[in-house]
Design a protein around this motif. Sequence first.
Motif, mmCIF file in Angstrom:
data_model
loop_
_atom_site.group_PDB
_atom_site.id
_atom_site.type_symbol
_atom_site.label_atom_id
_atom_site.label_comp_id
_atom_site.label_asym_id
_atom_site.label_seq_id
_atom_site.Cartn_x
_atom_site.Cartn_y
_atom_site.Cartn_z
ATOM 1 N N ASN A 1 0.919 -1.260 -0.024
ATOM 2 C CA ASN A 1 -0.042 0.083 0.114
ATOM 3 C C ASN A 1 0.889 1.200 -0.095
ATOM 4 O O ASN A 1 0.582 2.066 1.111
ATOM 5 C CB ASN A 1 -0.773 0.029 1.195
ATOM 6 N N PRO A 2 1.619 1.708 -1.065
ATOM 7 C CA PRO A 2 2.565 2.644 -0.955
ATOM 8 C C PRO A 2 1.726 3.885 -1.337
ATOM 9 O O PRO A 2 0.510 3.810 -1.864
ATOM 10 C CB PRO A 2 3.489 2.579 -2.155
ATOM 11 N N HIS A 3 2.195 4.995 -0.708
ATOM 12 C CA HIS A 3 1.476 6.262 -0.852
ATOM 13 C C HIS A 3 1.937 6.804 -2.248
ATOM 14 O O HIS A 3 2.937 6.949 -2.753
ATOM 15 C CB HIS A 3 2.013 7.482 0.168
ATOM 16 N N PRO A 4 0.912 7.470 -2.978
ATOM 17 C CA PRO A 4 1.268 7.421 -4.514
ATOM 18 C C PRO A 4 1.647 8.930 -4.939
ATOM 19 O O PRO A 4 2.113 9.330 -5.949
ATOM 20 C CB PRO A 4 -0.297 7.409 -5.008
ATOM 21 N N ASN A 5 1.650 10.011 -3.774
ATOM 22 C CA ASN A 5 2.310 11.291 -3.985
ATOM 23 C C ASN A 5 3.505 11.601 -3.256
ATOM 24 O O ASN A 5 3.664 12.848 -2.577
ATOM 25 C CB ASN A 5 0.943 12.251 -3.503
ATOM 26 N N ARG A 6 4.453 10.842 -3.244
ATOM 27 C CA ARG A 6 5.563 10.952 -2.493
ATOM 28 C C ARG A 6 6.927 10.764 -3.485
ATOM 29 O O ARG A 6 6.677 9.933 -4.335
ATOM 30 C CB ARG A 6 5.619 10.060 -1.204
ATOM 31 N N SER A 7 7.888 11.378 -3.385
ATOM 32 C CA SER A 7 8.957 11.364 -4.273
ATOM 33 C C SER A 7 10.324 11.047 -3.695
ATOM 34 O O SER A 7 11.046 10.631 -4.339
ATOM 35 C CB SER A 7 8.892 12.573 -5.180
ATOM 36 N N TRP A 8 10.324 11.558 -2.433
ATOM 37 C CA TRP A 8 11.802 11.164 -1.841
ATOM 38 C C TRP A 8 11.937 9.997 -0.737
ATOM 39 O O TRP A 8 11.048 10.325 0.070
ATOM 40 C CB TRP A 8 12.457 12.442 -1.127
ATOM 41 N N TYR A 9 12.828 9.126 -1.093
ATOM 42 C CA TYR A 9 12.809 7.783 -0.087
ATOM 43 C C TYR A 9 14.234 7.756 0.285
ATOM 44 O O TYR A 9 15.286 8.194 -0.318
ATOM 45 C CB TYR A 9 12.161 6.723 -0.896
ATOM 46 N N ALA A 10 14.442 7.027 1.495
ATOM 47 C CA ALA A 10 15.690 6.571 1.849
ATOM 48 C C ALA A 10 15.568 4.977 2.097
ATOM 49 O O ALA A 10 14.560 4.522 2.306
ATOM 50 C CB ALA A 10 16.009 7.279 3.422
ATOM 51 N N LEU A 11 16.833 4.402 1.716
ATOM 52 C CA LEU A 11 16.969 3.108 1.873
ATOM 53 C C LEU A 11 17.587 2.911 3.223
ATOM 54 O O LEU A 11 18.481 3.243 3.755
ATOM 55 C CB LEU A 11 17.779 2.506 0.866
ATOM 56 N N VAL A 12 16.732 1.950 4.105
ATOM 57 C CA VAL A 12 17.237 1.441 5.636
ATOM 58 C C VAL A 12 16.912 0.116 5.231
ATOM 59 O O VAL A 12 15.980 -0.272 5.190
ATOM 60 C CB VAL A 12 16.330 2.258 6.359
ATOM 61 N N GLY A 13 18.093 -0.454 5.537
ATOM 62 C CA GLY A 13 17.956 -2.196 5.579
ATOM 63 C C GLY A 13 17.797 -2.246 3.975
ATOM 64 O O GLY A 13 18.368 -1.984 2.972
ATOM 65 N N THR A 14 16.742 -3.204 4.074
ATOM 66 C CA THR A 14 16.278 -3.474 2.463
ATOM 67 C C THR A 14 15.053 -3.183 2.110
ATOM 68 O O THR A 14 14.477 -3.584 0.977
ATOM 69 C CB THR A 14 16.082 -5.206 2.464
ATOM 70 N N HIS A 15 14.424 -1.872 2.802
ATOM 71 C CA HIS A 15 13.272 -1.222 2.378
ATOM 72 C C HIS A 15 13.721 0.189 2.166
ATOM 73 O O HIS A 15 14.524 0.923 2.876
ATOM 74 C CB HIS A 15 12.328 -1.438 3.232
ATOM 75 N N LEU A 16 12.556 0.782 1.065
ATOM 76 C CA LEU A 16 12.540 2.254 1.059
ATOM 77 C C LEU A 16 11.364 2.754 1.797
ATOM 78 O O LEU A 16 10.380 2.325 2.182
ATOM 79 C CB LEU A 16 12.306 2.431 -0.446
ATOM 80 N N TYR A 17 11.899 3.994 2.535
ATOM 81 C CA TYR A 17 10.825 4.779 3.454
ATOM 82 C C TYR A 17 10.819 6.339 2.945
ATOM 83 O O TYR A 17 11.822 6.842 2.658
ATOM 84 C CB TYR A 17 11.190 4.822 5.062
ATOM 85 N N TYR A 18 9.531 6.894 3.024
ATOM 86 C CA TYR A 18 9.391 8.339 2.717
ATOM 87 C C TYR A 18 10.005 9.206 3.781
ATOM 88 O O TYR A 18 10.125 9.056 5.154
ATOM 89 C CB TYR A 18 8.097 8.343 2.729
ATOM 90 N N VAL A 19 11.034 9.883 3.298
ATOM 91 C CA VAL A 19 12.195 10.587 3.991
ATOM 92 C C VAL A 19 11.317 11.318 5.383
ATOM 93 O O VAL A 19 12.030 11.534 6.184
ATOM 94 C CB VAL A 19 13.101 11.368 3.221
ATOM 95 N N VAL A 20 10.362 12.020 4.820
ATOM 96 C CA VAL A 20 9.806 12.828 5.868
ATOM 97 C C VAL A 20 9.103 12.035 7.019
ATOM 98 O O VAL A 20 9.118 12.177 8.169
ATOM 99 C CB VAL A 20 8.573 13.791 5.176
ATOM 100 N N ASP A 21 8.547 11.046 6.759
ATOM 101 C CA ASP A 21 7.832 10.152 7.804
ATOM 102 C C ASP A 21 8.889 9.655 8.452
ATOM 103 O O ASP A 21 8.734 9.374 9.851
ATOM 104 C CB ASP A 21 6.992 8.976 7.090
#
Length: 102
Positions: free
Chosen positions: A37-57
């Motif tokens: 269930n990814p958020h459709p309106n986000r553009s910046w992500y960070a790789l932590v471990g093996t997953h991407l996370y939205y930077v602001v969250d």
Amino acid sequence: MSTATETAFTAGDATYRLTGDKVRAATAHLAPADSANPHPNRSWYALVGTHLYYVVDLVAEATGAADVRVKTARLALAELGFPVFALAWNTLLTQGHPGHTG
């Protein structure tokens, strides 16, 4: 490439400290961007471990800060050594998003 063990940033009227350990701990409370269930309106992500996370969250969860700006979040995570990625196309690639780069 050297990376910091801690970085500080300001959001609102407060200064927050961010560490790699806080970032990694925050992922336990967030759904990764590559979840079902990814958020459709986000553009910046960070790789932590093996997953991407939205930077602001990620930064908000790690520090408790409110009103974290995208540019602040991505620069803080990059300073700590986390790979940061942008999802971009068309003019976002050539000109950037003024709210994220300015």
